[in-house]
Design an enzyme around this catalytic site. Structure first.
Site, PDB file in Angstrom:
ATOM      1  N   GLY A  33      87.248 102.939  54.304  1.00 22.59           N
ATOM      2  CA  GLY A  33      87.335 102.005  55.417  1.00 22.59           C
ATOM      3  C   GLY A  33      88.801 101.795  55.706  1.00 22.59           C
ATOM      4  O   GLY A  33      89.614 101.718  54.775  1.00 22.59           O
ATOM      5  N   ASN A  37      91.422 101.059  52.774  1.00 25.12           N
ATOM      6  CA  ASN A  37      92.348 102.149  52.463  1.00 25.12           C
ATOM      7  C   ASN A  37      93.774 101.611  52.346  1.00 25.12           C
ATOM      8  O   ASN A  37      94.512 101.931  51.408  1.00 25.12           O
ATOM      9  CB  ASN A  37      92.321 103.214  53.566  1.00 25.12           C
ATOM     10  N   ARG A 105      76.404 103.179  61.656  1.00 22.54           N
ATOM     11  CA  ARG A 105      76.814 101.803  61.355  1.00 22.54           C
ATOM     12  C   ARG A 105      76.168 100.792  62.304  1.00 22.54           C
ATOM     13  O   ARG A 105      76.491  99.614  62.248  1.00 22.54           O
ATOM     14  CB  ARG A 105      78.338 101.697  61.448  1.00 22.54           C
ATOM     15  N   GLY A 254      93.004 109.195  57.277  1.00 22.40           N
ATOM     16  CA  GLY A 254      93.556 108.208  56.345  1.00 22.40           C
ATOM     17  C   GLY A 254      95.063 108.145  56.337  1.00 22.40           C
ATOM     18  O   GLY A 254      95.638 107.250  55.709  1.00 22.40           O
ATOM     19  N   ASP A 257      96.325 104.861  57.732  1.00 22.08           N
ATOM     20  CA  ASP A 257      96.124 103.752  56.801  1.00 22.08           C
ATOM     21  C   ASP A 257      97.198 103.764  55.715  1.00 22.08           C
ATOM     22  O   ASP A 257      97.698 102.713  55.306  1.00 22.08           O
ATOM     23  CB  ASP A 257      94.738 103.845  56.166  1.00 22.08           C
TER      24      ASP A 257
END
Length: 317
Positions: A33, A37, A105, A254, A257
């Site tokens: 998430g 992260n 989701r 990622g 992040d």
């Protein structure tokens, strides 16, 4: 406590080989998430943080809490929802160079985050609040929760760091754009990328993006430029920070992040905005070399070694 964040974390199913998902039979599961992260990246650098969220009363929800808490993130503000399930998503590597993500989701537990989840939290305990544009786009109640958290941060004089982290599948036309701009207006530091600038302001020029964010209300803007590094602008200074070269990009997911974790760590260390951005670029580069969202996030020693690697040997001895 150093950083407070709020958002959805899901269980990721990642195939062990490349190709269309219809042919995959062997998956590994991971927890991922955007917000967690970044918090995990901060934890690996020695910082304390807490996370507001909701997960389902199911094994996937327990897996997430176990993983996030195990990385050192405070989960006292995570609610276990016995009426809604934990969200899932699947990564598809059609080729080695092309990655796509499929989300499951809709009506997940985290999409029912609301102002009630924010009210009990003492924001004044933290030095920064970190949010992304994913959370307010999940639902109206999530948007209300984000705005409530931002208001509490402003009232407590806690800076808000906002990464738009645009997910076009969650945003709808001009309403979605305005939602992101409203969040930008309430932030202290904004972290858009070129594509997000194009989506929100109709330009990929980093200086124009920064100006547009500051006109909305942000005090500091860092525009992520991918392989070109980053551009930062404050009310008194601006400049470019070059990217760190990497031999091969294994997985780009990622990296943003990780960038946020490096930047926040630099700010917590009272480094200049330029040095903080440089640290963000370094972690972003490191993350791209490892398959997975959090697996490549470095420890303090690994980060230092990487940033000094221009004059170092290929192997740390």
């Amino acid at each position: 406590m150093d950083v407070l964040s709020m958002g959805e974390t899901m269980v990721l199913f990642s195939p062990r080989s490349s190709g269309q998902l219809r042919y995959e039979t062997d998956f590994q599961t991971k927890v991922a998430g955007a917000e967690t992260n970044t918090l995990i990246g901060l934890a690996k650098l020695g910082y304390k943080s807490s996370w507001i969220s909701r997960v389902g009363d199911d094994e996937f929800g327990r897996k997430i809490i176990h993983a996030v808490r195990g990385e050192g993130i405070g989960t006292e503000s995570v609610t276990i929802d016995d009426r809604h399930s934990t969200g899932l998503f699947f990564k598809e590597k059609t080729t080695e160079a092309l990655t796509s993500v499929q989300y499951y989701r809709h009506q997940s537990a985290a999409s029912f985050l609301s102002v009630n989840d924010v009210e009990p939290v003492d924001v004044s305990r933290f030095q920064y609040v970190y949010l992304t544009g994913i959370t307010p786009a999940l639902s109206e109640t999530c948007a209300d929760a984000v705005h409530a958290l931002m208001r509490k941060a402003i009232a407590a004089s806690v800076p808000v760091v906002f990464d738009p982290n645009i997910r076009k599948k969650l945003l709808h036309g001009e309403i979605g754009k305005q939602l992101m701009k409203d969040c930008m207006a309430a932030s202290t530091i904004a972290l858009p990328g070129r594509q997000e600038g194009d989506y929100l302001f109709g330009t990929t020029n980093e200086k124009q993006i920064a100006e547009a964010c500051m006109e909305l209300g942000a005090d500091t803007v860092v525009v992520k430029l991918g392989e070109d590094g980053a551009y930062f602008q404050t009310k008194i200074e601006s400049g470019y920070v070059p990217a760190f070269s990497v031999p091969r990009v294994v997985d780009p997911v990622g990296a943003g992040d990780g960038f946020a974790a490096g930047l926040l760590a630099g700010l917590l260390e009272k480094k200049s905005i330029e040095e903080s951005v440089k640290q963000g670029c370094a972690i972003g580069a490191i993350v791209t070399q490892v398959n997975g969202d959090i697996e490549g996030l470095p420890t303090r020693n690994q980060l230092t070694t990487f940033m000094e690697a221009d004059s170092a040997d290929d192997v740390a001895r």
